[in-house]
Every structure is written in structure tokens, then in C-alpha cells.
Scaffold this motif. Sequence first.
Motif, PDB file in Angstrom:
ATOM      1  N   GLN A  69      83.703-107.041 -60.030  1.00 11.51           N
ATOM      2  CA  GLN A  69      82.770-107.120 -59.243  1.00 11.51           C
ATOM      3  C   GLN A  69      82.189-105.779 -59.149  1.00 11.51           C
ATOM      4  OE1 GLN A  69      84.934-108.849 -55.664  1.00 11.51           O
ATOM      5  NE2 GLN A  69      85.016-110.835 -56.503  1.00 11.51           N
ATOM      6  N   ASP A 105      84.428-104.910 -51.629  1.00 10.48           N
ATOM      7  CA  ASP A 105      85.369-104.095 -50.910  1.00 10.48           C
ATOM      8  C   ASP A 105      84.618-102.722 -50.367  1.00 10.48           C
ATOM      9  OD1 ASP A 105      87.118-106.276 -50.998  1.00 10.48           O
ATOM     10  OD2 ASP A 105      88.284-105.394 -52.827  1.00 10.48           O
ATOM     11  N   HIS A 131      93.116-105.919 -49.616  1.00  9.54           N
ATOM     12  CA  HIS A 131      91.660-106.032 -49.288  1.00  9.54           C
ATOM     13  C   HIS A 131      91.216-105.511 -47.826  1.00  9.54           C
ATOM     14  CE1 HIS A 131      92.368-108.837 -52.861  1.00  9.54           C
ATOM     15  NE2 HIS A 131      91.028-108.252 -53.188  1.00  9.54           N
ATOM     16  N   CYS A 159      86.550-103.086 -55.205  1.00  5.01           N
ATOM     17  CA  CYS A 159      85.238-103.746 -55.882  1.00  5.01           C
ATOM     18  C   CYS A 159      84.033-103.411 -55.036  1.00  5.01           C
ATOM     19  CB  CYS A 159      85.465-105.100 -56.035  1.00  5.01           C
ATOM     20  SG  CYS A 159      85.602-106.103 -54.770  1.00  5.01           S
ATOM     21  N   CYS A 209      88.468-108.663 -58.820  1.00 10.81           N
ATOM     22  CA  CYS A 209      88.279-107.290 -58.107  1.00 10.81           C
ATOM     23  C   CYS A 209      87.507-106.431 -59.239  1.00 10.81           C
ATOM     24  CB  CYS A 209      89.345-106.795 -57.625  1.00 10.81           C
ATOM     25  SG  CYS A 209      89.283-107.195 -55.765  1.00 10.81           S
TER      26      CYS A 209
END
Length: 230
Positions: free
Chosen positions: A159, A96, A71, A93, A156
Motif C-alpha cells: 500500500q 497507516d 496497526h 503503509c 501492508c
Amino acid sequence: MTAATPEPEDLLEQIRVRIYERFASDGRAPGVGELAMQSNVDEAEIVHALGALHRERSLVLDERGDIELAHPFDGRDFGFSVKGGDTLWWGGCAWDSFAIPHLVPGASPALVATTCPGCDTPHAWNVSASSPPPGPQVAHFLVPMAHVWDDVTHACDNQRIFCDERCVAAWLARTGNTKGTILSLPTLWRLASRWYEGRLGYGYRPRQPEVAADYFREVGLIGAFWGTAV
Ligand SMILES: [Zn+2]
Ligand SMILES: [Zn+2]
């Protein structure tokens, strides 16, 4: 131990930082062979270290042992691309993707692109570190913060950014999912802005739940979904 043989925990941190540096500069993870050469250890030791970094949640390995997530960087498509001046990242996502221009020196502004999961309409924004991008779109996060690490790739993957709340509702109906929480683009941008601060350097420690809750509160995210009291 000699100076050439770092203490195991130092080696782990060295390897972690090298992985993050490589992701930041090239948009992809270094291979086991490359890490072994850089660290002057054999490949088995790197494989062992990757397992330890996975267990401490500094990265996520897939079933084959390849780096799937570090991440906010990713080894595969999670729905977003992020294009900087000369680097292209899988953006992970929504959170991120919006974090990369804040975290990587020289990556602001970056072109973040995705498609709405509700209707497949393409969307793109120039995301900079100085102000949130304009746009009527909304982010939908499916998994509450307390459960993200139950299955972090599932969290993830879910999102995402949608055209509007109608597209979120259509997607929820189609997939049989229960609504998580909706964020405006400025709120998503604020959430992403400092979340990964320090992660590219030595000595980074992931935020503990209490500290995470303070951060969520600061950026205006209040409620049970975020683990912050109403
Ligand atoms: Zn849509
Ligand atoms: Zn993510």
C-alpha cells in the motif's frame, strides 16, 4: 481471583493498550520484560498473551515473536516514516502513515515521507488531522480488502504512494503484479481519518466486515476491491 490478578481477558486488553500507548508515545513496541513488569506477571504469560493478540489480529508477530505490526504502528520499515513534534514512527503503509496524525494526540501535523516504488523519487507531506495534504501523487493498494488478512504484511508492504499512475504502471510491469486500486491523496486521507478511532483506548474491537464496508462507502470507496457494491 484477587484484585491484583486481572481476569485473563482483562489482562490481554491491558497488555494490548500498553503496547499501543508505547508505540504512540515512543514510536516503538515495549519489550516482553517491560510488559511483564508493568502487568506484574511473568514473561511466559506475556509471550502467551502476545500470541493471543496475534490470533485475534490486534497485532502481528514476526517469525521471531517480535511485534511487527500494531496497526497503524510498526516495528520495521514498510516504506514510510512519520515525524511528529518529538516522536518518529515507522509509518507502516500509506494508509497507516496517514492515520497516525489522526490517532495520536498531538501528532498533527506530522511529516510523512516515502519514495515512489516506481522511480525512487522522494515525496513528503505535512499530514494534519484537519485537511488532506495537497499533492498530485496517487496511492496504489495491491490486495483487495477481502484478502488483506491472507498475508497482512504483504498487503501492508504493497500500500504505497507513487508519483502518478504512470509510475504505478511501470512498477506493476516490473514486478508482474496485477493492478489493485488507485486512490487520490484526499481519498487516502479520508480513509485514514477515522479508521483506527478508539484503538488507543480500552474496549476497542476491530471493525467487522459489514461495518468496514459501511465505513469504506462513507469515505467514497465503492466497488469489489473494497467489498462494497457498485
Ligand atoms: Zn515515481
Ligand atoms: Zn498497513
